[in-house]
Enzyme design. Structure first.
Site, PDB file in Angstrom:
ATOM      1  N   LYS A  70      -1.194  -9.309   2.948  1.00  0.00           N
ATOM      2  CA  LYS A  70      -0.509  -8.783   4.135  1.00  0.00           C
ATOM      3  C   LYS A  70      -1.438  -7.803   4.851  1.00  0.00           C
ATOM      4  CE  LYS A  70       3.173  -5.857   3.892  1.00  0.00           C
ATOM      5  NZ  LYS A  70       2.663  -4.666   4.581  1.00  0.00           N
TER       6      LYS A  70
ATOM      7  N   GLU B 128      -1.686  -5.353   8.719  1.00  0.00           N
ATOM      8  CA  GLU B 128      -0.881  -4.784   9.798  1.00  0.00           C
ATOM      9  C   GLU B 128      -1.558  -4.974  11.149  1.00  0.00           C
ATOM     10  OE1 GLU B 128      -0.105  -0.663   8.915  1.00  0.00           O
ATOM     11  OE2 GLU B 128       0.761  -1.126   6.954  1.00  0.00           O
TER      12      GLU B 128
ATOM     13  N   ASP C 119      -1.035  -6.078  -0.264  1.00  0.00           N
ATOM     14  CA  ASP C 119      -1.511  -5.484   0.989  1.00  0.00           C
ATOM     15  C   ASP C 119      -3.025  -5.340   0.991  1.00  0.00           C
ATOM     16  OD1 ASP C 119       0.488  -4.979   2.866  1.00  0.00           O
ATOM     17  OD2 ASP C 119       1.173  -3.176   1.821  1.00  0.00           O
TER      18      ASP C 119
ATOM     19  N   ASP D  16       0.833  -1.204   0.000  1.00  0.00           N
ATOM     20  CA  ASP D  16       0.000   0.000   0.000  1.00  0.00           C
ATOM     21  C   ASP D  16       0.870   1.258   0.000  1.00  0.00           C
ATOM     22  OD1 ASP D  16       0.906  -0.161   2.587  1.00  0.00           O
ATOM     23  OD2 ASP D  16      -1.073  -0.209   3.532  1.00  0.00           O
ATOM     24  N   SER D  17       2.202   1.080   0.061  1.00  0.00           N
ATOM     25  CA  SER D  17       3.113   2.207  -0.145  1.00  0.00           C
ATOM     26  C   SER D  17       2.929   2.806  -1.534  1.00  0.00           C
ATOM     27  CB  SER D  17       4.567   1.762   0.047  1.00  0.00           C
ATOM     28  OG  SER D  17       4.839   0.621  -0.745  1.00  0.00           O
TER      29      SER D  17
ATOM     30  N   GLU E 118       8.967  -3.892  10.853  1.00  0.00           N
ATOM     31  CA  GLU E 118       9.366  -2.582  10.313  1.00  0.00           C
ATOM     32  C   GLU E 118       9.810  -1.667  11.456  1.00  0.00           C
ATOM     33  OE1 GLU E 118       6.654  -0.807   7.536  1.00  0.00           O
ATOM     34  OE2 GLU E 118       7.826   1.040   7.405  1.00  0.00           O
TER      35      GLU E 118
HETATM   36  O1  KIV Z   1       3.556  -1.169   1.617  1.00  0.00           O
HETATM   37  C1  KIV Z   1       4.765  -1.436   1.777  1.00  0.00           C
HETATM   38  O2  KIV Z   1       5.622  -1.056   0.986  1.00  0.00           O
HETATM   39  C2  KIV Z   1       5.136  -2.214   2.933  1.00  0.00           C
HETATM   40  C3  KIV Z   1       6.596  -2.413   3.194  1.00  0.00           C
HETATM   41  C4  KIV Z   1       7.118  -1.196   3.882  1.00  0.00           C
HETATM   42  C5  KIV Z   1       6.870  -3.633   3.970  1.00  0.00           C
HETATM   43  O3  KIV Z   1       4.309  -2.648   3.667  1.00  0.00           O
END
Ligand code: KIV
Length: 279
Positions: A128, A130, A99, A60-61, A197
């Site tokens: 993924k 969080e 994500d 999600d970055s 992280e």
């Molecule tokens: O979204 C992302 O890029 C991440 C990484 C920082 C692990 O979750």
């Protein structure tokens, strides 16, 4: 502390034609490091596959690195599906992880499973999310629906406001113990791997030792089983120079040089020349 055995990676990808969860697990058990990079599009995905990167994370970055938002919380589920499809249809070997967007799983198990199913349909082979003990019901729901899950502990960007900004987590004893307990809770809920992280290297080593599933560090020192970076940071395109980021290339300045040379040639009438024109 278990010694990590460096792999001679100079000859490019070796081993399985398709990376699966069991290969990451096997890597941990043998003390062999593996690599993960973010990817959100077909071009970067193909390049990273050719480089042998074992895991591609449609993170999600993408909200900040591609879409220009301030926070990862801004990317929507529908947008994540688009980026996931682009990566998944472009590669065969790497494990593709996507994500779950902010707001698609915090609201309950049903929402988490529904969103996870969408990501799998888009081509993700693992999702993924969080958080620690609070989201173990969602993890159990996903896993029992046949969807492999990667956890994410330490600094969790979707909670940037609650965490008062980008800060290293687990520096004091209570915080460290809490993170270690969260890691155990995620493992018991059924995750296949855990991203750590922004946590002190010694704490990441402790967690890596106490859990059986692979850990993947970002700003978490050298003792995790694998490492992950946001690709635009790793390649020197984003200009982000956090302590934990190593720039393995300087694509930003290179691209600027190319664009400015292109502009010069257009403005001076040098390009297109006969060689780049049709008769
Ligand atoms: O979204 C992302 O890029 C991440 C990484 C920082 C692990 O979750």
């Amino acid at each position: 502390m278990k010694r990590r055995i460096p792999v001679n990676a100079a000859s490019g990808p070796v081993g399985p034609a398709k990376i699966r969860i069991r290969h990451l697990q096997d890597a941990k058990e043998r003390g062999r490091p593996f690599s993960m990079l973010t990817s959100y599009d077909c071009l970067s995905a193909r390049v990273f596959e050719a480089a042998g990167i074992e895991v591609l994370l449609v993170g999600d970055s993408v909200a900040t690195t591609v879409l220009g938002h301030e926070s990862t919380t801004a990317v929507t589920h529908e947008e994540m599906l688009v980026f996931t499809r682009a990566v998944a249809r472009s590669v065969t070997r790497p494990l593709v992880v996507a994500d779950l967007a902010f707001g698609t799983y915090q609201t309950g198990v049903q929402d988490a499973v529904r969103s996870g199913i969408d990501l799998v349909r888009a081509g993700a082979q693992m999702v993924k999310l969080e958080g620690g003990q609070a989201i173990t019901p969602q993890i159990r729901g996903l896993v029992s629906s046949g969807i492999p899950v990667m956890g994410h502990l330490g600094f969790t960007p979707q909670s940037v406001n609650a965490l008062s900004g980008h800060r290293v987590q687990g520096r004091d004893q209570a915080g460290a113990d809490h993170l270690a307990e969260d890691a155990i809770a995620l493992q018991e809920a059924g995750v296949s791997a855990i991203v750590l992280e922004l946590v002190p290297a010694a704490l990441a080593a402790r967690i890596t030792e106490i859990v059986q599933v692979p850990t993947i560090g970002i700003g978490a020192g050298p003792h995790c089983d694998g490492q992950v970076l946001v690709w635009q940071d790793m390649a020197g395109l984003s200009g982000f120079e956090g302590t934990f980021v190593k720039q393995f290339a300087h694509l930003g300045p290179e691209l600027e040089k190319a664009a400015s040379e292109y502009r010069r040639q257009v403005l001076e009438g040098v390009y297109p020349d006969p060689q780049h024109s049709f008769d």
